[in-house]
Motif scaffolding. Sequence first.
Motif, PDB file in Angstrom:
ATOM      1  N   UNK A  66       0.858  -1.182   0.000  1.00 36.02           N
ATOM      2  CA  UNK A  66       0.000   0.000   0.000  1.00 36.02           C
ATOM      3  C   UNK A  66       0.895   1.233   0.000  1.00 36.02           C
ATOM      4  N   UNK A  67       0.368   2.322  -0.510  1.00 34.20           N
ATOM      5  CA  UNK A  67       1.132   3.569  -0.538  1.00 34.20           C
ATOM      6  C   UNK A  67       0.174   4.729  -0.366  1.00 34.20           C
ATOM      7  N   UNK A  68       0.675   5.773   0.239  1.00 34.28           N
ATOM      8  CA  UNK A  68      -0.142   6.962   0.403  1.00 34.28           C
ATOM      9  C   UNK A  68       0.720   8.213   0.293  1.00 34.28           C
ATOM     10  N   UNK A  69       0.038   9.296  -0.042  1.00 37.95           N
ATOM     11  CA  UNK A  69       0.702  10.594  -0.134  1.00 37.95           C
ATOM     12  C   UNK A  69      -0.348  11.610   0.306  1.00 37.95           C
ATOM     13  N   UNK A  70      -0.563  11.641   1.586  1.00 39.29           N
ATOM     14  CA  UNK A  70      -1.737  12.314   2.137  1.00 39.29           C
ATOM     15  C   UNK A  70      -1.790  13.808   1.857  1.00 39.29           C
ATOM     16  N   UNK A  71      -0.699  14.505   1.968  1.00 39.95           N
ATOM     17  CA  UNK A  71      -0.727  15.956   1.806  1.00 39.95           C
ATOM     18  C   UNK A  71      -0.086  16.388   0.498  1.00 39.95           C
ATOM     19  N   UNK A  72       0.114  15.427  -0.401  1.00 40.37           N
ATOM     20  CA  UNK A  72       0.694  15.764  -1.690  1.00 40.37           C
ATOM     21  C   UNK A  72       2.168  16.099  -1.624  1.00 40.37           C
ATOM     22  N   UNK A  73       2.816  15.746  -0.525  1.00 38.14           N
ATOM     23  CA  UNK A  73       4.246  16.027  -0.399  1.00 38.14           C
ATOM     24  C   UNK A  73       4.977  14.698  -0.211  1.00 38.14           C
ATOM     25  N   UNK A  74       5.266  14.325   1.044  1.00 40.35           N
ATOM     26  CA  UNK A  74       5.990  13.073   1.238  1.00 40.35           C
ATOM     27  C   UNK A  74       5.041  11.882   1.117  1.00 40.35           C
ATOM     28  N   UNK A  75       5.661  10.714   0.959  1.00 39.76           N
ATOM     29  CA  UNK A  75       4.893   9.509   0.684  1.00 39.76           C
ATOM     30  C   UNK A  75       5.451   8.346   1.486  1.00 39.76           C
ATOM     31  N   UNK A  76       4.575   7.385   1.770  1.00 37.00           N
ATOM     32  CA  UNK A  76       4.966   6.174   2.474  1.00 37.00           C
ATOM     33  C   UNK A  76       4.533   4.959   1.674  1.00 37.00           C
ATOM     34  N   UNK A  77       5.428   3.998   1.542  1.00 32.66           N
ATOM     35  CA  UNK A  77       5.134   2.720   0.906  1.00 32.66           C
ATOM     36  C   UNK A  77       5.226   1.636   1.978  1.00 32.66           C
ATOM     37  N   UNK A  78       4.208   0.815   2.079  1.00 39.39           N
ATOM     38  CA  UNK A  78       4.176  -0.223   3.109  1.00 39.39           C
ATOM     39  C   UNK A  78       4.021  -1.605   2.484  1.00 39.39           C
TER      40      UNK A  78
END
Lengths: 111, 113
Positions: A66-78
């Motif tokens: 899964x991946x997210x980029x909640x605020x359109x800046x940094x991102x996390x890949x899990x």
Amino acid sequence: EAGVAQSPRYKIIEKRQSVAFWCNPISGHATLYWYQQILGQGPKLLIQFQNNGVVDDSQLPKDRFSAERLKGVDSTLKIQPAKLEDSAVYLCASLSHYGYTFGSGTRLTVV
Amino acid sequence: AQSVSQHNHHVILSEAASLELGCNYSYGGTVNLFWYVQYPGQHLQLLLKYFSGDPLVKGIKGFEAEFIKSKFSFNLRKPSVQWSDTAEYFCAVIAADTGKLIFGQGTTLQVKP
């Protein structure tokens, strides 16, 4: 300009554990990509974000990644749970009109 | 779907030899083309890119590449390699309508001193 920051640089986990990688792209770059580079192969695109929206995740194994980029800046890949075949370098890249800039990657070893 | 094929997986040359690495892509529309280099333990670095104009593109460190549209090719060349060119080389393509950067499988270049 500062480069694409990724952390951690290295991670070793046991199979079935979970892991998360973080990416901070170059400031102002709206497009962010995550790639998986298995040893001896070219980078494979996992997911593409435009700001905080997903443009393409067709190659992302959604049962465990899964991946997210909640605020359109940094991102996390899990990855949860990890498998042995997930051992690879995970690259983050961001895009400007100059082209793509890649981070140094996170080298994941699953044992 | 777009794809990229690199002909050589592993190339071994002596210093001062000439280099040509093959790259072919499959996509019928407008593309942008790239060659990246990855030195041992380091991240991907852009060698050169083609967007439009002169199909012969010159990059850093003496590398050049020629876009031949009729052959769907973008081969990388260097007239005289050095030991420091030992690295992995990746050809990559962006299809203009998808914006996805797709890589070939890479070519490992080993230059013997």
